[in-house]
Enzyme design. Structure first.
Site, short mmCIF file in Angstrom:
data_model
loop_
_atom_site.label_atom_id
_atom_site.label_comp_id
_atom_site.label_asym_id
_atom_site.label_seq_id
_atom_site.Cartn_x
_atom_site.Cartn_y
_atom_site.Cartn_z
N ARG A 330 10.77 -0.88 -2.10
CA ARG A 330 10.62 -0.33 -1.35
C ARG A 330 11.88 1.05 -2.24
O ARG A 330 13.40 0.39 -1.97
CB ARG A 330 10.76 -0.19 0.38
CG ARG A 330 9.55 -0.32 0.65
CD ARG A 330 8.82 0.67 0.55
NE ARG A 330 7.60 0.43 1.28
CZ ARG A 330 6.81 -0.28 0.41
NH1 ARG A 330 5.95 0.07 0.11
NH2 ARG A 330 4.74 0.21 0.91
N GLU A 359 11.05 10.56 -3.11
CA GLU A 359 9.57 10.28 -4.19
C GLU A 359 8.74 11.53 -3.97
O GLU A 359 8.30 11.99 -2.68
CB GLU A 359 9.03 9.10 -4.09
CG GLU A 359 9.85 7.75 -4.62
CD GLU A 359 8.66 6.59 -4.54
OE1 GLU A 359 7.44 7.20 -4.06
OE2 GLU A 359 8.72 5.60 -4.48
N HIS A 378 6.51 4.44 -9.65
CA HIS A 378 5.41 4.14 -8.75
C HIS A 378 4.41 3.47 -8.52
O HIS A 378 2.85 4.36 -8.29
CB HIS A 378 5.89 5.69 -6.97
CG HIS A 378 4.67 4.18 -5.53
ND1 HIS A 378 6.08 4.77 -4.51
CD2 HIS A 378 4.85 3.15 -5.43
CE1 HIS A 378 6.05 4.22 -3.73
NE2 HIS A 378 4.95 2.75 -4.84
#
Length: 647
Positions: A330, A359, A378
C-alpha cells in the site's frame, strides 16, 4: 459442573473453537443449534458495515505505546438458533420457485468467472455505464459485480429498491462501494482477497531484480540512443539480506522466492508464529533489527492508522546506509516526501514502487522523476492468471451469497433487531475492547498468539447463553488490527482457524450482574506469550489476563492480571505499575497537567493489603506527547507503564 465458590458462580464445561476444529460457515445451517434465552439473536436484514480498526506501535524499554480506534458503531451481527438453507435463500432473494437471479457485470471479468455465473443465473455484461444507466439497469438485478472503476453509490442502492441482494468486488479494495448504503438497503458486499497472492509476490520479485540491475534506467537509456554500460552497474542478490516486512500470504511467497535466489531472508511481523518462519528458513526479528541489517526491504503490510507513513524520516535514519526498498503493498505506508529526502542523501540507494499514496500520482511528483526510483502503475495483480483467479473467486462468492450461503469474504453482516442490540451493545463493545487491549499487551516475537481463553460470568444458564456474537467481537479485537480482513460473526471462527488461533470458552453462572443484564463480566486470557506490561502476566508461563464489566452502559476494565482496577474504557488509557507510596497520583497528575492533558478517570489497585505494589489506571482525554510519557517513565517509583490509545 464445579462450584465457583466465593463469587457464587458455577462454571460450565469449556467449549473450544480451536484452529483445528473451528466450525465451517455451513455448520451454522444446522437446525440443532442451542436454544437461546435473553441473548436471542434473530437472523434478519439489513446488513451492516463493520468498522475498520487499527492497532499497535512497538514498545521501547521503559514504556510502550499502542493505538486502537474508537468503536463508533457496534458490530450488528446475528445468527438464528435454527437457520436453514431455505431461510437463508429467502434472505438472498430466492422466490422459492426456481427463478434464476439476474446478475449484472459492469466491468470486464475473466471468462471463467462469467461461465460460472451463466451456469447459475441470467448474466448481463454492460461496461462503461454512466451512473444514470447503472441505476436504470440495477432495478431488475439481484447481483452486481464490479472492479474498481464502477462507483456503487447510495443512489445505486436506492435504485435497486431492495431487489439488489449482493455486490461483488472483483479484488480486495472496497473504496468504490458505499458500505453504509449497502447496510441500510440490506445488500451483502463480498470481495475476492486471495486470488492475487502469487501475482503480487512475483511482481515484488520482478521489481527487486530489475531495481538491483537498473533494468528500467538502462532500457530508457538505450531507447535514447545511448550506450552507458559503466553508469548502470548493479548489485548482486546472492548473499544479500532481504527483510520482508509483513509475513502474510504475499510476504511469505516473496520470502520463498527470495530464498531461491540465494538471499538471506529475515522478516518482521509481530503476530507471525516463529514456526511458520522457520519452516521457510526465515528468521523472525524485531522491526528495528530488520531495517538496520537489511540490504533490501520488501513491504507487505496492510495500511492501518499505525502503519500509515511508518516508513518516515526516523525510520530511514535507522536503516543500513544504501538500503533498497520495494513496495507492492500500500502506498500510504511510506512517507513519500521522506523517501525523496532519503534517496537524495544516499540513505536509501534505490526504491521500486508499484503503489502510491495518491493513484495515479501527480505528473510532477519528485518521487516518480527520481533517477533512482523504478515505478509501475499498480500492476501487482495484473497477470492473466490472477485476473482469471479473481473472476472465479468473486463468481463463487456471489453465487454462494445468492444461494444463501455464509461467505467468508463478506465485508458486512446481518443486523441485530434494535431491542436485542440495546441489551447487547455495551457487552459487544466490552468484548472487542478487551480483545484489542489484550493483543496490545502481547510483545512481538515468539510463536505468536495461538491460545486464547474467554471466561463469561452470566446470569443465564450456561447452556442457554449464546456467546457467538461476543466471541466474534473478541476475535475481531485480536485479529483485525493487524490484518486487512474484516472480522464479523459470519467469518470470525473461519478467520481464527485460518490464523492458527485457538479460542476456548468457559461459562459461569452468577446470581446477579452489575447492570441487571445477562453478562456479569468477561475475562480474556492469552497463553504462552510475552507481555509488554509484566503486570498483565499472571503466570510464569506467560498468561496475559484482563477482565472487564459494564457499568452505566460503558465498558470498564476491572482487572489487569491479579491487580484490581476500575477505569472506563473510553478515551485513552495509561497503566502504571508502581511502588505503592504517597504522592504517586499527584506526581503523574502534575506531569499530565503541565502538558495540558486532562485526566478523566483514575484508579489505583493493590495486589494485596499493605504497601507493596499497585497498578494505577489513568483515563486521559488527550494523547500525551513524548515529553509527558518520558517524564512519567522517569518517576522513580514507577516500574513500568504502557499507554493505550482508544480513540
Amino acid at each position: 459442573m464445579a462450584s465457583a465458590s466465593a463469587n457464587s458462580c458455577i462454571f460450565n464445561t469449556p467449549s473450544p473453537i480451536s484452529s483445528s476444529r473451528a466450525p465451517s460457515p455451513s455448520s451454522s445451517l444446522s437446525s440443532s443449534s442451542p436454544k437461546l434465552s435473553n441473548l436471542y439473536f434473530l437472523y434478519s436484514t439489513p446488513w451492516t458495515k463493520l468498522p475498520k480498526l487499527a492497532l499497535p506501535a512497538n514498545p521501547n524499554r521503559r514504556h510502550s505505546t499502542a493505538s486502537t480506534s474508537t468503536i463508533t458503531c457496534v458490530l450488528k451481527t446475528v445468527e438464528s438458533p435454527a437457520i436453514t438453507a431455505k431461510a437463508l435463500g429467502s434472505l438472498a432473494g430466492s422466490d422459492g420457485k426456481g427463478t434464476k437471479p439476474t446478475i449484472l457485470v459492469s466491468e470486464k471479468l475473466g471468462e471463467a468467472g462469467i461461465e460460472l455465473l451463466r451456469g447459475f443465473g441470467n448474466v448481463e455484461c454492460a461496461y462503461d455505464l454512466s451512473t444514470e444507466q447503472l441505476c436504470e439497469k440495477i432495478v431488475s438485478c439481484d447481483a452486481l459485480i464490479v472492479r474498481s472503476g464502477t462507483k456503487v453509490t447510495r443512489r445505486v442502492f436506492e435504485a435497486g429498491k431492495r431487489r439488489l441482494k449482493v455486490v461483488g468486488r472483483a479484488g480486495v479494495g472496497i473504496d468504490n462501494v458505499d458500505l453504509q448504503a449497502a447496510t441500510e438497503f440490506g445488500c451483502l458486499v463480498v470481495n475476492a482477497p486471495t486470488a492475487n497472492t502469487v501475482a503480487a509476490a512475483e511482481h515484488g520479485i520482478a521489481l527487486l531484480a530489475s531495481m538491483a540491475r537498473n533494468v528500467a534506467q538502462a532500457d530508457a537509456s538505450m531507447k535514447a540512443a545511448k550506450w552507458q554500460r559503466n553508469k548502470y552497474v548493479g548489485v548482486s542478490l546472492v548473499g544479500k539480506t532481504l527483510a520482508v516486512m509483513g509475513f502474510g500470504k504475499v510476504g511469505s511467497e516473496v520470502a520463498r522466492r527470495a530464498k531461491g535466489l540465494g538471499m538471506d531472508v529475515i522478516t518482521h511481523d509481530p503476530y507471525a508464529p516463529s514456526d511458520k518462519a522457520r519452516a521457510l528458513g526465515v528468521e523472525l526479528v524485531s522491526f528495528d533489527q530488520a531495517i538496520a541489517t537489511a540490504d533490501f526491504i520488501s513491504l507487505h503490510m496492510p495500511l492501518t492508522s499505525t502503519t500509515n507513513k511508518i516508513f518516515n524520516d526516523e525510520t530511514f535514519s535507522k536503516m543500513k546506509k544504501g538500503a533498497r526498498i520495494i513496495n507492492v503493498a500500500r502506498g500510504g505506508v511510506i512517507d513519500e516526501d521522506a523517501l525523496v529526502r532519503a534517496l537524495d542523501s544516499g540513505t536509501v540507494a534505490q526504491a521500486a514502487l508499484d503503489v502510491f499514496t495518491e493513484e495515479p500520482p501527480p505528473k510532477d511528483s519528485k518521487l516518480l522523476q527520481h533517477e533512482n526510483v523504478t515505478v509501475t502503475p499498480h500492476l501487482g495483480a495484473s497477470t492473466k492468471e490472477a485476473q482469471q483467479g479473481v473472476a472465479i473467486e468473486i463468481a463463487e462468492a456471489v453465487i454462494g451469497a445468492l444461494q444463501g450461503e455464509l461467505s467468508a469474504t463478506a465485508v458486512n453482516a446481518p443486523m441485530v433487531p434494535p431491542e436485542v442490540l440495546s441489551e447487547l451493545a455495551p457487552y459487544v463493545r466490552l468484548a472487542e475492547k478487551l480483545g484489542r487491549l489484550a493483543v496490545q499487551l502481547v510483545a512481538g516475537g515468539g510463536d505468536g498468539i495461538k491460545s486464547v481463553k474467554v471466561v463469561y460470568k452470566s446470569t443465564c444458564n450456561p447452556d442457554d447463553l449464546d456467546t457467538r456474537l461476543l466471541r466474534a467481537m473478541i476475535t475481531k479485537g485480536l485479529i483485525e488490527p493487524i490484518s486487512n480482513t474484516h472480522v464479523n460473526l459470519i467469518n470470525a471462527d473461519f478467520i481464527a482457524k485460518q490464523k492458527g488461533l485457538g479460542i476456548s470458552e468457559e461459562k459461569a453462572f452468577c446470581t446477579s450482574s452489575l447492570e441487571g443484564g445477562a453478562i456479569h463480566s468477561i475475562q480474556v486470557r492469552i497463553s504462552n506469550v510475552n507481555s509488554k506490561f509484566e503486570s498483565a502476566a499472571v503466570s510464569e508461563a506467560g498468561e496475559i489476563r484482563i477482565e472487564g464489566r459494564v457499568k452505566g452502559g460503558i465498558p470498564w476494565l476491572s482487572y489487569v492480571g491479579s491487580f484490581g482496577v476500575d477505569v472506563g474504557l473510553e478515551g485513552n488509557l495509561i497503566l502504571c505499575r508502581q511502588v505503592d507510596q504517597p504522592g504517586m497520583i499527584g506526581q503523574v497528575g502534575n506531569i499530565l497537567g503541565r502538558n495540558n492533558v486532562n485526566v478523566s478517570f483514575m484508579s489505583v489497585g493493590r495486589i494485596s493489603k499493605g504497601r507493596r505494589k499497585a497498578i494505577m489506571a489513568i483515563g486521559v482525554d488527550e494523547e500525551p506527547n513524548e515529553e509527558s510519557l518520558r517524564d512519567i517513565g522517569e518517576v522513580a517509583a514507577i516500574e513500568e507503564f504502557v499507554f493505550l490509545k482508544l480513540s
